[in-house]
Design an enzyme around this catalytic site. Structure first.
Site, PDB file in Angstrom:
ATOM      1  N   TRP A   1     -14.820  -6.873   7.966  1.00 27.02           N
ATOM      2  CA  TRP A   1     -13.613  -7.243   7.220  1.00 27.02           C
ATOM      3  C   TRP A   1     -13.084  -8.468   7.969  1.00 27.02           C
ATOM      4  O   TRP A   1     -12.552  -8.363   9.066  1.00 27.02           O
ATOM      5  CB  TRP A   1     -12.609  -6.091   7.226  1.00 27.02           C
ATOM      6  CG  TRP A   1     -11.388  -6.359   6.400  1.00 27.02           C
ATOM      7  CD1 TRP A   1     -11.260  -6.242   5.053  1.00 27.02           C
ATOM      8  CD2 TRP A   1     -10.105  -6.793   6.883  1.00 27.02           C
ATOM      9  NE1 TRP A   1      -9.985  -6.582   4.668  1.00 27.02           N
ATOM     10  CE2 TRP A   1      -9.256  -6.921   5.757  1.00 27.02           C
ATOM     11  CE3 TRP A   1      -9.597  -7.090   8.146  1.00 27.02           C
ATOM     12  CZ2 TRP A   1      -7.929  -7.324   5.866  1.00 27.02           C
ATOM     13  CZ3 TRP A   1      -8.266  -7.494   8.254  1.00 27.02           C
ATOM     14  CH2 TRP A   1      -7.464  -7.607   7.110  1.00 27.02           C
TER      15      TRP A   1
ATOM     16  N   GLU B   1      -0.777  -3.297  -4.314  1.00 25.74           N
ATOM     17  CA  GLU B   1      -2.083  -3.133  -3.670  1.00 25.74           C
ATOM     18  C   GLU B   1      -3.239  -3.120  -4.659  1.00 25.74           C
ATOM     19  O   GLU B   1      -4.275  -3.716  -4.411  1.00 25.74           O
ATOM     20  CB  GLU B   1      -2.135  -1.794  -2.901  1.00 25.74           C
ATOM     21  CG  GLU B   1      -1.399  -1.790  -1.597  1.00 25.74           C
ATOM     22  CD  GLU B   1      -1.489  -0.434  -0.902  1.00 25.74           C
ATOM     23  OE1 GLU B   1      -1.826  -0.392   0.277  1.00 25.74           O
ATOM     24  OE2 GLU B   1      -1.221   0.603  -1.545  1.00 25.74           O
TER      25      GLU B   1
ATOM     26  N   ARG C   1     -13.850   2.310   4.078  1.00 26.77           N
ATOM     27  CA  ARG C   1     -12.814   1.640   4.867  1.00 26.77           C
ATOM     28  C   ARG C   1     -12.543   0.226   4.366  1.00 26.77           C
ATOM     29  O   ARG C   1     -11.579  -0.400   4.784  1.00 26.77           O
ATOM     30  CB  ARG C   1     -13.256   1.563   6.339  1.00 26.77           C
ATOM     31  CG  ARG C   1     -13.413   2.926   6.974  1.00 26.77           C
ATOM     32  CD  ARG C   1     -14.400   2.903   8.123  1.00 26.77           C
ATOM     33  NE  ARG C   1     -13.876   2.217   9.288  1.00 26.77           N
ATOM     34  CZ  ARG C   1     -13.653   2.790  10.453  1.00 26.77           C
ATOM     35  NH1 ARG C   1     -13.881   4.063  10.615  1.00 26.77           N
ATOM     36  NH2 ARG C   1     -13.202   2.114  11.472  1.00 26.77           N
TER      37      ARG C   1
ATOM     38  N   HIS D   1      23.611  -7.550  -5.467  1.00 21.66           N
ATOM     39  CA  HIS D   1      23.698  -8.483  -4.347  1.00 21.66           C
ATOM     40  C   HIS D   1      22.545  -9.476  -4.341  1.00 21.66           C
ATOM     41  O   HIS D   1      22.291 -10.119  -3.320  1.00 21.66           O
ATOM     42  CB  HIS D   1      23.755  -7.714  -3.017  1.00 21.66           C
ATOM     43  CG  HIS D   1      24.960  -6.838  -2.895  1.00 21.66           C
ATOM     44  ND1 HIS D   1      26.221  -7.335  -2.698  1.00 21.66           N
ATOM     45  CD2 HIS D   1      25.101  -5.503  -2.999  1.00 21.66           C
ATOM     46  CE1 HIS D   1      27.097  -6.337  -2.659  1.00 21.66           C
ATOM     47  NE2 HIS D   1      26.432  -5.208  -2.845  1.00 21.66           N
TER      48      HIS D   1
ATOM     49  N   LYS E   1       2.205   0.465  -3.958  1.00 23.26           N
ATOM     50  CA  LYS E   1       1.013   0.927  -4.686  1.00 23.26           C
ATOM     51  C   LYS E   1       0.652  -0.057  -5.793  1.00 23.26           C
ATOM     52  O   LYS E   1      -0.503  -0.416  -5.968  1.00 23.26           O
ATOM     53  CB  LYS E   1       1.216   2.313  -5.319  1.00 23.26           C
ATOM     54  CG  LYS E   1       1.255   3.495  -4.411  1.00 23.26           C
ATOM     55  CD  LYS E   1      -0.077   3.885  -3.823  1.00 23.26           C
ATOM     56  CE  LYS E   1      -0.343   3.198  -2.539  1.00 23.26           C
ATOM     57  NZ  LYS E   1       0.057   3.703  -1.307  1.00 23.26           N
TER      58      LYS E   1
ATOM     59  N   ASN F   1     -15.973  -5.170  16.348  1.00 22.59           N
ATOM     60  CA  ASN F   1     -14.791  -4.782  15.581  1.00 22.59           C
ATOM     61  C   ASN F   1     -13.576  -5.163  16.426  1.00 22.59           C
ATOM     62  O   ASN F   1     -13.491  -4.776  17.588  1.00 22.59           O
ATOM     63  CB  ASN F   1     -14.860  -3.262  15.349  1.00 22.59           C
ATOM     64  CG  ASN F   1     -13.649  -2.702  14.621  1.00 22.59           C
ATOM     65  OD1 ASN F   1     -13.470  -1.509  14.572  1.00 22.59           O
ATOM     66  ND2 ASN F   1     -12.832  -3.544  14.060  1.00 22.59           N
ATOM     67  N   GLY F   2     -12.660  -5.970  15.867  1.00 18.33           N
ATOM     68  CA  GLY F   2     -11.465  -6.346  16.619  1.00 18.33           C
ATOM     69  C   GLY F   2     -11.241  -7.851  16.588  1.00 18.33           C
ATOM     70  O   GLY F   2     -11.827  -8.560  15.759  1.00 18.33           O
TER      71      GLY F   2
ATOM     72  N   CYS G   1     -13.701  -2.890   9.589  1.00 16.68           N
ATOM     73  CA  CYS G   1     -15.024  -3.012  10.200  1.00 16.68           C
ATOM     74  C   CYS G   1     -15.618  -1.687  10.598  1.00 16.68           C
ATOM     75  O   CYS G   1     -14.933  -0.823  11.108  1.00 16.68           O
ATOM     76  CB  CYS G   1     -14.936  -3.790  11.506  1.00 16.68           C
ATOM     77  SG  CYS G   1     -14.972  -5.524  11.300  1.00 16.68           S
TER      78      CYS G   1
ATOM     79  N   LYS H   1      -9.258   0.024   4.670  1.00 17.83           N
ATOM     80  CA  LYS H   1      -8.736   1.317   5.138  1.00 17.83           C
ATOM     81  C   LYS H   1      -8.851   1.326   6.661  1.00 17.83           C
ATOM     82  O   LYS H   1      -9.579   0.521   7.226  1.00 17.83           O
ATOM     83  CB  LYS H   1      -9.625   2.408   4.525  1.00 17.83           C
ATOM     84  CG  LYS H   1      -9.055   3.794   4.571  1.00 17.83           C
ATOM     85  CD  LYS H   1      -8.458   4.203   3.261  1.00 17.83           C
ATOM     86  CE  LYS H   1      -7.800   5.553   3.354  1.00 17.83           C
ATOM     87  NZ  LYS H   1      -6.578   5.602   2.553  1.00 17.83           N
TER      88      LYS H   1
ATOM     89  N   GLU I   1       7.419   2.656  -1.803  1.00 19.66           N
ATOM     90  CA  GLU I   1       6.023   3.087  -1.871  1.00 19.66           C
ATOM     91  C   GLU I   1       5.440   2.813  -3.263  1.00 19.66           C
ATOM     92  O   GLU I   1       4.288   2.384  -3.393  1.00 19.66           O
ATOM     93  CB  GLU I   1       5.927   4.574  -1.491  1.00 19.66           C
ATOM     94  CG  GLU I   1       4.574   5.232  -1.670  1.00 19.66           C
ATOM     95  CD  GLU I   1       3.440   4.637  -0.830  1.00 19.66           C
ATOM     96  OE1 GLU I   1       3.689   3.746  -0.012  1.00 19.66           O
ATOM     97  OE2 GLU I   1       2.293   5.060  -1.031  1.00 19.66           O
TER      98      GLU I   1
HETATM   99  N1  HGA Z   1     -12.988 -10.711  14.264  1.00 22.60           N
HETATM  100  C1  HGA Z   1     -14.262 -10.326  13.751  1.00 22.60           C
HETATM  101  C2  HGA Z   1     -14.323  -8.853  13.416  1.00 22.60           C
HETATM  102  C3  HGA Z   1     -13.302  -8.468  12.388  1.00 22.60           C
HETATM  103  C4  HGA Z   1     -12.977  -7.007  12.308  1.00 22.60           C
HETATM  104  O1  HGA Z   1     -12.978  -6.252  13.264  1.00 22.60           O
HETATM  105  N2  HGA Z   1     -12.573  -6.513  11.118  1.00 22.60           N
HETATM  106  O2  HGA Z   1     -12.215  -5.170  10.950  1.00 22.60           O
HETATM  107  C5  HGA Z   1     -14.652 -11.177  12.553  1.00 22.60           C
HETATM  108  O3  HGA Z   1     -13.794 -11.769  11.886  1.00 22.60           O
HETATM  109  O4  HGA Z   1     -15.827 -11.261  12.274  1.00 22.60           O
END
Ligand code: HGA
Length: 605
Positions: free
Chosen positions: A74, A485, A27, A501, A482, A99-100, A2, A600, A478
């Site tokens: 995100w 991902e 990001r 094993h 990669k 964000n969060g 985000c 990111k 790693e």
């Molecule tokens: N929880 C919020 C914000 C997501 C977030 O910070 N992403 O990096 C949502 O889902 O909209």
């Protein structure tokens, strides 16, 4: 992950907001949006496509305003659809970006429903908007301060209110937020980078801070509600967009930038001096009896590699732990242990929380290995080593990883010297090898055409196994990460000795086995493991050092690495694995720089 941008100005700020989002695009995100204060309250545009699409929408609109907020999302709660994209509104009065993660959103939602609020998104974020609306009594700053006392979890927010033109209020707890200071205009963003071109003067908000931006200033209150004076920092290094140059993707560019990034990261000292890690390192290092390394993802693998160096060269017991595990388990703290946190951005939520958890348990000595000097992690630790990888745009980390390895090798050599385990001859030998590393890397990068030939074959597979031994086992991990991902091929890594094993049962012609084969003390053991795979019809793809005498044969494909590089060999051996993942992903046509579901700077738990 985000991104947040906010602005208050006497001009139309939509282009500043969109440009800010563009700078945060690397990001990773799945939707985006922008809101400005119009005459009748906030108006917004949202998109589940790229920022370029949002830009087109606001031009067609057109959306104009002098007070605004914007967001790249995100998704953590609710699918990436328009209704869940931020800015989230409450009663067409409050607009908010977040964000969060709000952990108690379910109980807050019930409480707010009881008060008549209607929820139109599946996000946890919507409770914050309604909560602020419910406690607003004419002052947004006060309302935000009151509302956040009811939130559990992590957040950075930016909010505006219909009745308060020229005002954006921000708050942070567990997610980054910076204030950018302009002349007669002020800004807010989750990363100073977003505001390049608008200002070079920044305030990095502290945990619990609430700020109010107006045209002529910024007011900040700390977590207790007291007026707070925060240092204004000049950050000029953020200018200029990063260009792709002759490369197809940023990941490829970043792989090829490694010789330069490593040159910039190697300390310019003539010896392994404690001062490399900052003032106070000599004292701190003299008091420690062990290391506790905390990190996530690729950074965790650099920590795992470092364990081999730290225990063999510096003879210091080292524990490496995944940050999200450490922060929630009961552990036995050893205050004499140096806590080392590793993170490209220095904002990785789990690693930051693990660091704070270690500090709360009484760990005194802390060191950050980071690529961003102004990051929360660098500010939170006693000591630091800054890698100079430059901006890494590709979500799959490459140059950040190899520069972390350089930093950690320097740490191991410095501790070895301090503890009397490094002769003068060894010291100058290691320094010489470090300085030659960029040239050695260039010879490895020259293997690209051979790796492209292999990647065609790989792109048709759905599974792959990676093997390594000793300090190359984390390199196998790693390499598998990669490949997963960016090519979405299922890949697993094992220490080669573990093959019999369990994972040997998976080996068939359809399961390529990639092996990292340095010419070290474990070579003969590794050769036996190779035979175990061949005997079962497996297809081996071996990156073998010169002089290993492993040659192409039936079921055995070999790319010869230019030279054996002793203790620093993991730094060379990871590069062909990066290239293999990259070209396999290209052959499969995936979005290499922005792989699905990933982001990111992982600033949520
Ligand atoms: N929880 C919020 C914000 C997501 C977030 O910070 N992403 O990096 C949502 O889902 O909209």
């Amino acid at each position: 992950m985000c991104g947040i941008v906010g602005a208050v100005a006497q001009r139309n700020i939509v282009s500043v907001l969109i440009e800010g989002l563009r700078r945060l695009e690397y990001r990773g995100y799945d939707s985006c949006g922008v809101a400005v204060l119009g005459e009748n309250g906030p108006v917004r545009a949202r998109s589940v496509a790229r920022v370029a699409d949002l830009d087109a929408q606001v031009h067609e609109g057109p959306l104009k305003g002098r007070t605004g907020i914007a967001h790249t999302r995100w998704a953590t709660h609710g699918a990436p659809v328009t209704d869940n994209a931020h800015p989230i509104f409450s009663k067409d009065t409050v607009a908010l970006v977040h964000n969060g993660i709000i952990e108690n959103y379910e109980s807050l939602r019930e409480m707010l429903r009881g008060k008549g609020y209607r929820f139109v998104s599946q996000t946890d974020t919507e409770v914050i908007a309604h909560l602020i609306h419910s406690v607003y009594r004419g002052d947004l700053f006060t309302a935000v301060r009151e509302a956040i006392t009811q939130l559990h979890g992590a957040y950075a927010i930016a909010v505006l209110h219909k009745d308060q033109p020229n005002t954006v209020v921000g708050a942070r707890q567990g997610s980054p937020l910076v204030v950018g200071l302009g002349d007669g205009e002020n800004f807010l963003a989750s990363d100073a980078l977003a505001l390049a071109g608008s200002t070079e003067r920044f305030i990095f908000l502290e945990e619990g801070d609430v700020c109010e931006l107006s045209l002529d200033g910024v007011r900040i209150a700390d977590r207790d509600g007291n007026d707070a004076q925060r240092e204004v920092r000049q950050v000029a290094a953020y200018g200029g967009a990063v260009e792709l140059g002759p490369y197809r993707h940023f990941m490829q560019k970043e792989i090829f930038e490694q010789p330069r990034a490593i040159t910039d990261t190697i300390p310019q000292t003539e010896s392994f001096d404690t001062s490399i890690f900052g003032e106070g390192a000599a004292d701190a290092f003299a008091q420690i009896d062990s290391l506790l390394i905390l990190a996530c993802g690729t950074s965790y693998y650099s920590g795992l590699t470092a364990k081999y160096w730290l225990e063999s060269i510096a003879k210091i017991p080292t524990q490496v732990e995944i940050a999200s595990e450490y922060r929630y388990r009961e552990s036995v703290p050893n205050p004499k242990s140096l806590v080392v946190v590793i993170s490209q951005s220095g904002e990785t939520a789990d690693t930051l929380a693990a660091l704070k958890h270690a500090q709360s348990l009484g760990h005194k000595h802390t060191l950050a290995v980071c690529n961003v000097g102004t990051s929360a992690m660098v500010r939170q630790t006693e000591l630091s080593f800054l890698t100079h990888a430059g901006r890494e745009i590709g979500v799959a980390s490459t140059k950040a990883f190899t520069t972390q390895l350089v930093a950690l090798f320097v740490l191991a050599a410095t501790l070895a010297k301090l503890r009397g385990h490094l002769s003068d001859e060894q010291e100058s030998g290691y320094l010489k090898q470090l300085r030659h590393l960029p040239a050695a890397l260039n010879s490895v990068l020259a293997l690209e055409p051979q790796i492209i030939a292999w990647s065609e074959e790989f792109s048709r597979k759905e599974h792959a196994l990676f093997l390594g031994r000793g300090m190359h086992y984390p390199i196998a991990l790693e390499g598998a990460l990669k490949l997963k991902e960016i090519s979405y091929i299922h890949a697993e890594a094992y220490p080669a000795g573990e093959l019999k094993h369990g994972p040997l049962a998976l080996v068939t012609e359809a399961m390529p086995v990639v092996t990292v084969a340095p010419n070290d003390a474990l070579l003969e053991k590794l050769k036996s493991n190779i035979q175990e795979v061949r005997a079962r019809g497996g297809q081996l793809y071996v990156f073998a050092d010169a002089d290993t005498k492993i040659v192409n044969d039936e079921g055995l494909h070999v790319i010869r690495m230019p030279e054996h590089y002793g203790l620093l060999s993991p730094i060379l051996h990871v590069v062909p694995l990066q290239l293999l993942a990259y070209h396999t992903a290209c052959a499969r046509g995936t979005d290499v720089d922005k792989p699905r579901n990933l982001a990111k700077s992982v600033t949520v738990e």
